[in-house]
Design a protein around this motif. Structure first.
Motif, PDB file in Angstrom:
ATOM      1  N   GLN A  61      -0.707  11.459   8.945  1.00  0.00           N
ATOM      2  CA  GLN A  61      -2.064  11.528   9.714  1.00  0.00           C
ATOM      3  C   GLN A  61      -2.608   9.888   9.713  1.00  0.00           C
ATOM      4  O   GLN A  61      -2.558   9.393   8.616  1.00  0.00           O
ATOM      5  CB  GLN A  61      -3.235  12.328   9.163  1.00  0.00           C
ATOM      6  CG  GLN A  61      -4.424  12.401  10.040  1.00  0.00           C
ATOM      7  CD  GLN A  61      -5.587  12.869   9.151  1.00  0.00           C
ATOM      8  OE1 GLN A  61      -6.579  12.144   8.823  1.00  0.00           O
ATOM      9  NE2 GLN A  61      -5.620  14.201   8.717  1.00  0.00           N
ATOM     10  N   ASP A  62      -3.131   9.765  10.873  1.00  0.00           N
ATOM     11  CA  ASP A  62      -3.476   8.136  11.043  1.00  0.00           C
ATOM     12  C   ASP A  62      -4.737   7.633   9.974  1.00  0.00           C
ATOM     13  O   ASP A  62      -4.607   6.614   9.599  1.00  0.00           O
ATOM     14  CB  ASP A  62      -4.100   7.827  12.186  1.00  0.00           C
ATOM     15  CG  ASP A  62      -2.899   7.657  13.362  1.00  0.00           C
ATOM     16  OD1 ASP A  62      -3.406   7.892  14.592  1.00  0.00           O
ATOM     17  OD2 ASP A  62      -1.923   7.710  12.972  1.00  0.00           O
ATOM     18  N   SER A  63      -5.458   8.617   9.649  1.00  0.00           N
ATOM     19  CA  SER A  63      -6.575   8.510   8.696  1.00  0.00           C
ATOM     20  C   SER A  63      -6.200   8.144   7.310  1.00  0.00           C
ATOM     21  O   SER A  63      -6.965   7.433   6.421  1.00  0.00           O
ATOM     22  CB  SER A  63      -7.687   9.373   8.856  1.00  0.00           C
ATOM     23  OG  SER A  63      -7.398  10.536   8.120  1.00  0.00           O
ATOM     24  N   VAL A  64      -4.976   8.452   7.012  1.00  0.00           N
ATOM     25  CA  VAL A  64      -4.548   8.207   5.534  1.00  0.00           C
ATOM     26  C   VAL A  64      -3.500   7.326   5.444  1.00  0.00           C
ATOM     27  O   VAL A  64      -3.105   6.874   4.413  1.00  0.00           O
ATOM     28  CB  VAL A  64      -4.125   9.637   5.001  1.00  0.00           C
ATOM     29  CG1 VAL A  64      -5.331  10.564   5.200  1.00  0.00           C
ATOM     30  CG2 VAL A  64      -2.737  10.005   5.552  1.00  0.00           C
ATOM     31  N   LYS A  65      -2.993   6.893   6.512  1.00  0.00           N
ATOM     32  CA  LYS A  65      -2.047   5.811   6.569  1.00  0.00           C
ATOM     33  C   LYS A  65      -2.540   4.525   5.734  1.00  0.00           C
ATOM     34  O   LYS A  65      -3.504   3.995   5.773  1.00  0.00           O
ATOM     35  CB  LYS A  65      -1.404   5.342   8.008  1.00  0.00           C
ATOM     36  CG  LYS A  65      -0.608   6.370   8.629  1.00  0.00           C
ATOM     37  CD  LYS A  65      -0.241   5.690  10.178  1.00  0.00           C
ATOM     38  CE  LYS A  65       0.552   7.006  10.688  1.00  0.00           C
ATOM     39  NZ  LYS A  65       0.731   6.434  11.955  1.00  0.00           N
ATOM     40  N   GLY A  66      -1.629   4.034   4.748  1.00  0.00           N
ATOM     41  CA  GLY A  66      -1.992   2.927   4.228  1.00  0.00           C
ATOM     42  C   GLY A  66      -2.661   3.244   2.660  1.00  0.00           C
ATOM     43  O   GLY A  66      -2.782   2.571   1.744  1.00  0.00           O
ATOM     44  N   ARG A  67      -3.225   4.512   2.495  1.00  0.00           N
ATOM     45  CA  ARG A  67      -3.770   4.876   1.485  1.00  0.00           C
ATOM     46  C   ARG A  67      -3.210   6.002   0.687  1.00  0.00           C
ATOM     47  O   ARG A  67      -3.224   5.909  -0.453  1.00  0.00           O
ATOM     48  CB  ARG A  67      -5.310   5.565   1.778  1.00  0.00           C
ATOM     49  CG  ARG A  67      -6.002   4.369   2.498  1.00  0.00           C
ATOM     50  CD  ARG A  67      -7.789   4.997   2.703  1.00  0.00           C
ATOM     51  NE  ARG A  67      -7.703   6.276   3.481  1.00  0.00           N
ATOM     52  CZ  ARG A  67      -8.242   7.293   3.149  1.00  0.00           C
ATOM     53  NH1 ARG A  67      -8.856   7.503   1.655  1.00  0.00           N
ATOM     54  NH2 ARG A  67      -8.132   8.401   3.835  1.00  0.00           N
ATOM     55  N   PHE A  68      -2.522   6.784   1.419  1.00  0.00           N
ATOM     56  CA  PHE A  68      -1.770   8.064   0.795  1.00  0.00           C
ATOM     57  C   PHE A  68      -0.093   7.825   1.089  1.00  0.00           C
ATOM     58  O   PHE A  68       0.228   7.221   1.973  1.00  0.00           O
ATOM     59  CB  PHE A  68      -2.005   9.287   1.704  1.00  0.00           C
ATOM     60  CG  PHE A  68      -3.395   9.797   1.333  1.00  0.00           C
ATOM     61  CD1 PHE A  68      -4.569   9.082   0.576  1.00  0.00           C
ATOM     62  CD2 PHE A  68      -3.998  11.240   1.823  1.00  0.00           C
ATOM     63  CE1 PHE A  68      -5.743   9.697   0.564  1.00  0.00           C
ATOM     64  CE2 PHE A  68      -5.070  11.538   1.704  1.00  0.00           C
ATOM     65  CZ  PHE A  68      -6.010  10.613   0.973  1.00  0.00           C
ATOM     66  N   THR A  69       0.612   8.222  -0.198  1.00  0.00           N
ATOM     67  CA  THR A  69       1.917   8.142   0.150  1.00  0.00           C
ATOM     68  C   THR A  69       2.481   9.522  -0.420  1.00  0.00           C
ATOM     69  O   THR A  69       2.096   9.922  -1.740  1.00  0.00           O
ATOM     70  CB  THR A  69       2.472   7.090  -0.841  1.00  0.00           C
ATOM     71  OG1 THR A  69       2.029   5.793  -0.545  1.00  0.00           O
ATOM     72  CG2 THR A  69       3.917   7.080  -0.710  1.00  0.00           C
ATOM     73  N   ILE A  70       3.542  10.131   0.422  1.00  0.00           N
ATOM     74  CA  ILE A  70       4.163  11.298   0.107  1.00  0.00           C
ATOM     75  C   ILE A  70       5.536  10.797  -0.483  1.00  0.00           C
ATOM     76  O   ILE A  70       6.051  10.042   0.037  1.00  0.00           O
ATOM     77  CB  ILE A  70       4.224  12.255   1.116  1.00  0.00           C
ATOM     78  CG1 ILE A  70       4.478  13.345   0.858  1.00  0.00           C
ATOM     79  CG2 ILE A  70       4.969  11.712   2.401  1.00  0.00           C
ATOM     80  CD1 ILE A  70       4.346  14.632   1.812  1.00  0.00           C
ATOM     81  N   SER A  71       5.965  11.614  -1.609  1.00  0.00           N
ATOM     82  CA  SER A  71       7.383  11.346  -2.267  1.00  0.00           C
ATOM     83  C   SER A  71       7.946  12.589  -2.750  1.00  0.00           C
ATOM     84  O   SER A  71       7.386  13.708  -2.843  1.00  0.00           O
ATOM     85  CB  SER A  71       7.388  10.244  -3.163  1.00  0.00           C
ATOM     86  OG  SER A  71       6.293  10.556  -4.179  1.00  0.00           O
ATOM     87  N   ARG A  72       9.070  12.495  -3.013  1.00  0.00           N
ATOM     88  CA  ARG A  72       9.558  13.731  -3.834  1.00  0.00           C
ATOM     89  C   ARG A  72      10.614  13.016  -4.872  1.00  0.00           C
ATOM     90  O   ARG A  72      10.996  11.922  -4.938  1.00  0.00           O
ATOM     91  CB  ARG A  72      10.764  14.237  -2.530  1.00  0.00           C
ATOM     92  CG  ARG A  72      11.907  13.371  -2.427  1.00  0.00           C
ATOM     93  CD  ARG A  72      12.503  13.934  -0.994  1.00  0.00           C
ATOM     94  NE  ARG A  72      13.734  13.652  -0.681  1.00  0.00           N
ATOM     95  CZ  ARG A  72      14.060  12.231  -0.545  1.00  0.00           C
ATOM     96  NH1 ARG A  72      13.210  11.280  -0.738  1.00  0.00           N
ATOM     97  NH2 ARG A  72      15.491  11.748  -0.030  1.00  0.00           N
ATOM     98  N   ASP A  73      10.893  14.163  -5.740  1.00  0.00           N
ATOM     99  CA  ASP A  73      11.602  14.158  -6.990  1.00  0.00           C
ATOM    100  C   ASP A  73      12.507  15.211  -6.931  1.00  0.00           C
ATOM    101  O   ASP A  73      12.340  16.299  -7.099  1.00  0.00           O
ATOM    102  CB  ASP A  73      10.587  14.005  -8.112  1.00  0.00           C
ATOM    103  CG  ASP A  73      11.515  13.899  -9.388  1.00  0.00           C
ATOM    104  OD1 ASP A  73      12.504  14.452  -9.383  1.00  0.00           O
ATOM    105  OD2 ASP A  73      11.197  13.363 -10.563  1.00  0.00           O
TER     106      ASP A  73
END
Length: 122
Positions: A61-73
Protein backbone atom coordinates in the motif's frame (compact mmCIF):
# COMPACT_ATOMS: atom_id res chain seq x y z
CA UNK A 1 -6.18 -26.28 5.03
CA UNK A 2 -3.77 -23.64 6.28
CA UNK A 3 -3.67 -22.34 9.82
CA UNK A 4 -2.08 -18.95 10.35
CA UNK A 5 -0.84 -17.51 13.62
CA UNK A 6 0.33 -13.92 13.95
CA UNK A 7 2.64 -12.64 16.65
CA UNK A 8 4.83 -9.66 17.43
CA UNK A 9 2.27 -6.96 18.07
CA UNK A 10 2.49 -4.60 21.02
CA UNK A 11 2.74 -1.02 22.19
CA UNK A 12 5.42 1.21 20.71
CA UNK A 13 6.11 4.93 20.66
CA UNK A 14 5.83 6.96 17.48
CA UNK A 15 8.96 6.55 15.41
CA UNK A 16 9.59 3.07 16.75
CA UNK A 17 9.62 -0.32 15.08
CA UNK A 18 7.93 -3.69 15.38
CA UNK A 19 8.26 -6.93 13.48
CA UNK A 20 5.17 -9.05 12.99
CA UNK A 21 5.34 -12.75 12.21
CA UNK A 22 2.85 -14.98 10.45
CA UNK A 23 3.52 -18.68 10.88
CA UNK A 24 1.73 -21.32 8.85
CA UNK A 25 0.84 -24.86 9.79
CA UNK A 26 -1.09 -27.55 7.99
CA UNK A 27 0.42 -26.74 4.63
CA UNK A 28 3.40 -24.80 3.41
CA UNK A 29 3.09 -21.37 1.89
CA UNK A 30 4.83 -22.53 -1.29
CA UNK A 31 1.77 -22.24 -3.54
CA UNK A 32 0.35 -19.12 -1.92
CA UNK A 33 0.72 -15.43 -1.66
CA UNK A 34 0.59 -14.03 1.86
CA UNK A 35 -0.86 -10.66 2.64
CA UNK A 36 -0.98 -8.40 5.67
CA UNK A 37 -4.10 -6.39 6.37
CA UNK A 38 -5.04 -4.09 9.22
CA UNK A 39 -8.23 -2.85 10.78
CA UNK A 40 -8.48 0.16 13.04
CA UNK A 41 -11.51 0.74 15.30
CA UNK A 42 -14.48 1.97 13.30
CA UNK A 43 -12.70 1.50 9.97
CA UNK A 44 -12.76 -1.10 7.24
CA UNK A 45 -10.01 -3.66 6.91
CA UNK A 46 -7.30 -2.37 4.60
CA UNK A 47 -4.49 -3.93 2.64
CA UNK A 48 -0.94 -3.34 3.85
CA UNK A 49 1.44 -5.58 1.90
CA UNK A 50 1.70 -8.96 0.20
CA UNK A 51 4.38 -11.34 -0.97
CA UNK A 52 4.22 -14.20 -3.43
CA UNK A 53 6.00 -17.10 -1.77
CA UNK A 54 7.43 -18.73 -4.89
CA UNK A 55 8.92 -15.63 -6.51
CA UNK A 56 9.36 -13.25 -3.58
CA UNK A 57 7.52 -10.53 -5.49
CA UNK A 58 6.00 -7.95 -3.20
CA UNK A 59 3.21 -5.41 -3.28
CA UNK A 60 2.65 -2.52 -0.84
CA UNK A 61 0.00 0.00 0.00
CA UNK A 62 1.33 3.45 -0.84
CA UNK A 63 1.14 4.73 2.73
CA UNK A 64 3.59 2.10 4.00
CA UNK A 65 6.11 2.08 1.15
CA UNK A 66 9.57 2.84 2.44
CA UNK A 67 8.53 2.14 6.05
CA UNK A 68 7.29 -1.46 6.01
CA UNK A 69 9.02 -4.49 4.52
CA UNK A 70 7.43 -7.87 3.93
CA UNK A 71 9.69 -10.90 3.73
CA UNK A 72 9.62 -14.67 4.08
CA UNK A 73 11.65 -17.42 5.68
CA UNK A 74 11.33 -20.67 3.76
CA UNK A 75 12.79 -22.84 6.50
CA UNK A 76 10.37 -21.52 9.10
CA UNK A 77 7.37 -21.25 6.79
CA UNK A 78 6.91 -17.78 8.18
CA UNK A 79 6.20 -14.36 6.70
CA UNK A 80 7.36 -11.20 8.43
CA UNK A 81 6.26 -7.60 8.35
CA UNK A 82 8.99 -5.26 9.51
CA UNK A 83 7.42 -1.94 10.43
CA UNK A 84 9.64 1.11 10.92
CA UNK A 85 8.89 4.78 11.54
CA UNK A 86 5.55 3.88 13.04
CA UNK A 87 3.01 6.61 13.66
CA UNK A 88 -0.32 6.62 15.54
CA UNK A 89 -2.21 6.15 12.26
CA UNK A 90 -0.66 2.67 12.05
CA UNK A 91 -2.55 1.59 15.17
CA UNK A 92 -4.78 -1.36 14.28
CA UNK A 93 -5.26 -5.08 14.54
CA UNK A 94 -2.97 -6.64 11.95
CA UNK A 95 -4.00 -9.83 10.19
CA UNK A 96 -2.14 -12.12 7.84
CA UNK A 97 -3.92 -14.04 5.13
CA UNK A 98 -3.07 -16.62 2.47
CA UNK A 99 -4.45 -16.62 -1.03
CA UNK A 100 -3.62 -17.49 -4.60
CA UNK A 101 -2.27 -14.12 -5.75
CA UNK A 102 -0.89 -10.70 -4.86
CA UNK A 103 -4.26 -9.17 -4.16
CA UNK A 104 -5.19 -6.06 -2.23
CA UNK A 105 -8.81 -7.15 -1.85
CA UNK A 106 -9.39 -9.08 1.34
CA UNK A 107 -12.19 -11.19 -0.11
CA UNK A 108 -9.68 -12.86 -2.45
CA UNK A 109 -7.78 -14.42 0.45
CA UNK A 110 -8.80 -17.86 1.64
CA UNK A 111 -7.20 -18.26 5.07
CA UNK A 112 -6.85 -15.78 7.89
CA UNK A 113 -5.08 -15.56 11.20
CA UNK A 114 -6.63 -14.27 14.40
CA UNK A 115 -4.85 -10.92 14.35
CA UNK A 116 -2.34 -9.14 16.55
CA UNK A 117 -2.79 -5.68 18.07
CA UNK A 118 -0.36 -2.90 17.21
CA UNK A 119 -0.68 0.31 19.18
CA UNK A 120 1.48 3.34 18.43
CA UNK A 121 1.49 6.08 21.03
CA UNK A 122 2.21 9.72 20.20
Amino acid sequence: QVQLVESGGGLVQAGGSLRLSCAASGRTFSSYAVGWFRQAPGKEREFVAAIRWSSGNTYYQDSVKGRFTISRDNAKNTVYLQMNSLNPEDTAVYYCAAGSGLYSRSELYDYWGQGTQVTVSS
